[in-house]
Design a protein around this motif. Structure first.
Motif, short mmCIF file in Angstrom:
data_model
loop_
_atom_site.label_atom_id
_atom_site.label_comp_id
_atom_site.label_asym_id
_atom_site.label_seq_id
_atom_site.Cartn_x
_atom_site.Cartn_y
_atom_site.Cartn_z
N GLU A 54 -1.87 -8.71 -0.70
CA GLU A 54 -2.66 -7.52 -0.35
C GLU A 54 -2.16 -6.32 -1.13
O GLU A 54 -1.03 -6.29 -1.62
CB GLU A 54 -2.52 -7.21 1.15
N LEU A 55 -3.03 -5.34 -1.18
CA LEU A 55 -2.72 -4.08 -1.85
C LEU A 55 -1.99 -3.16 -0.89
O LEU A 55 -2.31 -3.11 0.30
CB LEU A 55 -4.04 -3.43 -2.24
N CYS A 56 -0.99 -2.44 -1.40
CA CYS A 56 -0.40 -1.38 -0.60
C CYS A 56 -0.08 -0.23 -1.53
O CYS A 56 -0.37 -0.31 -2.73
CB CYS A 56 0.85 -1.88 0.14
N ALA A 57 0.49 0.85 -1.01
CA ALA A 57 0.62 2.02 -1.87
C ALA A 57 1.78 2.91 -1.47
O ALA A 57 2.29 2.85 -0.35
CB ALA A 57 -0.67 2.84 -1.81
N SER A 58 2.17 3.73 -2.42
CA SER A 58 3.13 4.76 -2.11
C SER A 58 2.35 5.93 -1.53
O SER A 58 1.13 5.99 -1.63
CB SER A 58 3.91 5.18 -3.35
N ARG A 59 3.06 6.88 -0.99
CA ARG A 59 2.43 7.99 -0.29
C ARG A 59 1.36 8.79 -1.05
O ARG A 59 0.31 9.07 -0.50
CB ARG A 59 3.54 8.96 0.14
#
Lengths: 256, 409, 321
Positions: free
Chosen positions: C233-238
């Motif tokens: 899955e995709l995730c992200a930094s702030r």
């Protein structure tokens, strides 16, 4: 609602940092400064509050670094009044001095709400907000990601917690909030407006004679870290790199 | 000062827009728009725009300018000048209407796409659009076998003050071109220097993008900087900077003799020819960049340089010279790919690379820093990177002079 | 009551200690070994005894229970903590740099005029001074700071003190505040948890994280493709979440999620400590960034310096074949 925003300057990390003679502090002559990112968010939050709930916004800052540019930009963004505090010299002051100077100016303004950034990258002695709040005798909430006034001098304040959770708190004004992120990113202001502000903005320049401060801690050395143990760097053109990465993934059974 | 009835407008916003435009002679031509639609029809992104140029003018007149200002199409013009070059009324749409519409959008509080905001902020804070440390401007000269004078540290008279440009200074693919140009100038015995850390972008892109205030800041700073130095001419590797210096800086009282590098070298063709001793086997097609090309009408000097290289066979794409197709990077387009494709626009560089491939060429020659990366990306996307090498003319010249760094060919 | 004891203020979340707390105990043990004193844990909670048992490695734990200590509310916690600290008179008090204690530790320091240092990654005692190494300017500099006064309040950064295996079970002292706690101008209302309908990134084997460096929202596609190919899955930094490109449920880091996937791709992420904290336990970290100096390369197992679009597109292709 009368809102005051504290804007601070911090050394710009895009340029290499130099250590001053003596090895205990940054060489601030060589550093370039820019507005602290979370303070910028605090300003944006203040403008948003003014737009939704009415009131006015006063920016308070101490004169050092490239503060004028920051203040003209703040005026162009919608700040109504600007207070610029002059200390004896124009280098970045010690934290406790900053705190007392800012608190003194804020006391005069008598705001319902004080907003500043939740942190800077050069706060060795911890976030400044709590200290300012203490001098003002006001409550402090930091790591704030939302503020909603709901009448009777009350605010609903949202504080971030791990796991993308938020605590909703009822806060009675006056209070000091450390903003981590405004409800929208700081808006873009065209340079022509900043230049116009530079011509027309009037600052309330206040001089402040800070009392001597007893340092409770002492920096004995400031140094650049040894480059830490690093990643194994994969070299080559895109195909070579990609093929190596695919290989690593396959080895670990990650490729379906 | 125009009257409302002259402008045929029905509300204040539209009226103010047209009134402000009319304050300059070029801008005033907008009043003569006859709504023929040539601009919109000829615009490479016209199909994707909610408000192509013709409609912008119509909306201003009919009291609906605010719809335009709020629309994402305000940020879709890539400054290719095709509309301006074909408008039968001679309206300089790209230089007047587009910047004005963006300026108004910004003034009304509309936010430009984030990548563009960052580009503006970087320009404002660091004088370069990439947000890199100004002190690192001359890093590309590290280990170079020729001297590049840093006039900011060592002021002396030179024949050429070379404005390297942001991309050639910082972007790896372009730094090679900067190094090779330094070698070429040295081989020709040209006395040249750069401004080192004091060099700033000339601001053409942000001007087109409605950031007039930012442009003025850069003009002032650059004019002050140039005035301190003793040189015969400015030479630019970036065509956008050249255009700004040539057409707009004089309006602010800053007039300097400036040439794009293709013009400078073409003037010295006879001196250059004996150095071109190695044949470069290439079937090359030249892409006219919008700035030096259509905007300034300079089509032959780049071709003269290419034809002078032994072994190079020059072929033309059907759309050449004033009919060239923009690579999509101009006028801020470099920071708009995301925005444009989100709103149904095409990546123009892909179309252009296809045109190059169709000519049977194995080399696409360019003379603008943005084009190298844009066309190379497109070649990859089309799976054609083995068939088509993208090179700056400087790289081909350097190859022939034995001064190259082992590049694409 | 001893000037050689070191206090550790437990950081808790919904009835359990968080990852920083064992690190604080390790740091405190280093100091206590030098002073000859004890490591004393402090738990402030609705039911502190239950949590106190989790502080293995402490000699003693002072468990302060009170309904007003259940959720975040500044005044009750400040009052309860100050009472404990004054009662114990320790040499130093260690806190995690978390949402709760970043507010309360400096507030306490200001009110009581106690010294405080933030960003601590190493600590020791020399003569009678507490000496710490602290991060400065996003880790570009390190400061060595000496504190002679007591108690020294230390805000500790995650990652500086890998927890040691110290199985000692503490003696638990259950206490109640001597003066009734009360909320003042700030009152806790409720915790708002994220929408559970989105993917739980903490349960994924493969995460592809995107940061500011990917450029524009449009570029998410390439990362999405990578995630898809690897069943992740995709995730992200702030910053990516702040821009609205991905929801907060995808945020990794100090104020987002902590993840420990088998494989974590960090794309266009510089490696700021706030982000690293959330993913440093990943088994395999592969970072792509165009800046060779990006701090992410210190945390990653493999690194590639290059343009995000080019490199990741190539990786997608290579995986296909």
């Amino acid at each position: 609602m009368k809102i005051a925003v504290v804007l601070r300057q911090v050394p710009d990390l895009i340029e290499p940092l130099e250590i001053a003679v003596g090895g205990k502090a940054l060489d601030l002559e060589l550093a370039t400064f820019l507005v602290n990112e979370t303070d910028d968010h605090a300003l944006e939050q203040a403008i948003l509050l003014k737009e939704s709930a009415g009131g006015d916004v006063t920016v308070v800052a101490i004169d050092y670094g490239d503060i004028d540019n920051t203040l003209f930009t703040a005026a162009a963004r919608g700040a109504d009044h600007i207070v610029k505090i002059q200390l004896d010299d124009d280098t970045q002051p010690q934290p406790e001095t900053m705190s007392i100077a800012l608190a003194t100016a804020l006391k005069d303004i008598g705001p319902d709400l004080v907003l500043l950034g939740s942190q800077t990258h050069d706060e060795l002695l911890g976030p400044l907000g709590p200290s300012i709040a203490h001098h003002l005798g006001l409550p402090y909430i930091g790591v704030v990601c939302g503020v909603e006034p709901f009448g009777g001098g009350m605010l609903k304040v949202f504080k971030e917690f791990p796991g993308a959770a938020k605590a909703a708190l009822d806060v009675k004004t006056p209070a000091v909030l450390g903003v981590l992120a405004a409800e929208q990113p700081p808006r873009y202001v065209p340079v022509s407006r900043i230049r116009a502000a530079a011509k027309s903005a009037q600052f309330d320049e206040q001089e402040f004679d800070p009392p001597p401060v007893d340092a409770l801690t002492a920096v004995t050395e400031l140094y650049a870290p040894e480059p830490a143990e690093c990643a194994e760097m994969i070299e080559g053109d895109e195909e070579e790199v990609a093929s190596r990465v695919a290989g690593i993934l396959a080895e670990r059974g990650l490729v379906k | 000062m125009i009257r409302k009835q002259d402008a045929a407008v029905v509300d204040d916003l539209g009226f103010n827009f047209l009134a402000e435009l009319s304050e300059s002679p070029e801008g005033k031509d907008v009043l003569g728009c006859m709504q023929c639609g040539t601009c919109s029809g000829t615009c490479p992104l016209g199909v994707a725009m909610e408000y192509p140029p013709r409609k912008i003018i119509l909306q201003a007149r009919s009291g609906h300018l605010e719809d335009v200002l709020a629309s994402p199409s305000v940020w879709m013009c890539v400054g290719c000048y095709t509309c301006s070059s074909r408008c039968p009324r001679g309206i300089e749409l790209t230089d007047t209407v587009w910047p004005a519409v963006r300026d108004f959008a910004l003034r009304e509080g509309h936010q430009p796409p984030v990548e563009l905001q960052n580009a503006f902020q970087n320009l404002y804070m660091y004088g370069n659009v990439l947000g890199k440390s100004p002190r690192a401007r001359l890093k590309w000269t590290k280990g170079l076998d020729v001297d590049v004078l840093d006039l900011s540290k060592n002021r002396q008279p030179v024949e050429v003050l070379w404005l390297v440009g942001d991309y050639p200074s910082y972007y790896p693919r372009n730094q090679k071109v900067a190094r090779e140009f330094a070698r070429i100038l040295t081989a020709l015995g040209v006395s040249f220097g750069t401004l080192g850390a004091k060099e700033k972008s000339l601001g053409d892109c942000d001007r087109l993008f409605g950031e007039e205030g930012l442009f003025e800041t850069l003009v002032e700073s650059n004019a002050e900087m140039f005035a301190k130095h003793d040189f015969e001419r400015l030479v630019l590797t970036d065509p956008h900077g050249y255009r700004a210096l040539h057409k707009f800086y004089p309006k602010y009282g800053a007039s300097f003799t400036a040439q794009h590098y293709t013009m400078f070298l073409a003037d010295r063709l006879e001196q250059l020819k004996p150095h071109l001793h190695r044949p470069v086997q290439a079937v090359a097609t030249y892409h006219d960049n919008c700035c030096v090309g259509r905007r300034c009408g300079c089509y032959e000097p780049p071709r003269q340089l290419l034809e002078a290289i032994p072994g190079v066979e020059l072929v033309e794409m059907p759309r050449n010279r004033e009919n060239g197709l923009c690579c999509g990077g101009g006028g801020g387009g470099m920071w708009l790919d995301g925005h444009i494709s989100e709103h149904g626009g095409r990546r123009l560089s892909d179309d252009r690379v296809k045109m190059a491939l169709d000519t049977g060429a194995d080399t696409l020659a360019v003379s603008c820093p943005y084009e190298l990366s844009r066309f190379e990306d497109s070649a990859k996307v089309l799976g054609a990177e083995q068939q088509l090498a993208v090179c700056d003319i400087i790289e081909l010249l350097a190859q022939s002079m034995g001064l190259n760094e082992g590049g694409p060919l | 009551m001893s000037l050689s004891d070191i206090l550790v203020v437990a950081d808790t979340d919904r009835g359990a200690i968080t990852d920083i707390t064992p690190q604080l105990l390790t740091a405190a043990r280093q100091l206590a070994d030098a002073t000859g004193g004890q490591v004393v844990g402090v738990v402030l909670a609705g039911d502190a005894n239950v949590i106190a048992e989790q502080l293995t490695g402490a000699d003693r734990v002072i468990a302060v229970s009170d309904p007003l200590l259940t959720e975040f509310s500044p005044e009750p916690r400040l009052a309860a903590l100050e009472e404990v600290i004054r009662g114990e008179g320790p040499r130093a008090v260690l806190f995690g740099s978390t949402s709760t204690w970043l507010d309360l530790a400096p507030t306490l320091a200001a009110r009581a005029s106690w010294p405080i240092v933030w960003g601590v990654t190493k600590n020791s005692i020399s003569d009678s001074a507490v000496i710490v190494t602290a991060n400065f300017c996003a880790g570009k500099m390190l400061a060595q700071v000496e504190i002679t006064a007591s108690p020294a309040l230390l805000l500790v950064l995650s990652g500086g003190f890998p927890p040691t295996e110290d199985g000692r079970q503490p003696e638990i002292q259950a206490v109640s505040p001597s003066v009734p706690l009360a909320e003042d101008a700030v009152r806790f209302v409720e915790m708002i948890l994220p929408d559970a309908s989105d993917v739980d990134i903490t349960q994924q084997d493969v995460l592809v994280a995107v940061g500011r460096g990917i450029g524009q929202e449009d570029n998410l596609e390439i990362a999405e493709e990578l995630a898809e190919k690897l069943g992740g899955e995709l995730c992200a930094s702030r910053p990516v979440v702040d821009q609205g490109w991905l929801p907060t449920t995808r945020q990794v880091g100090k104020s987002g999620m902590r993840v420990k996937p088998k494989c974590y791709f960090a794309l266009g992420i510089s490696g700021a400590p706030e982000h690293v904290e959330g993913m440093t336990d990943s088994e395999l970290i592969i970072a792509v960034n165009k800046d060779p100096q990006a701090p992410i390369f210190e945390v990653a197992d493999y690194g590639v310096v290059g343009e995000y679009e080019d490199v990741v597109s190539a990786i997608n292709e290579a995986i296909e074949s």
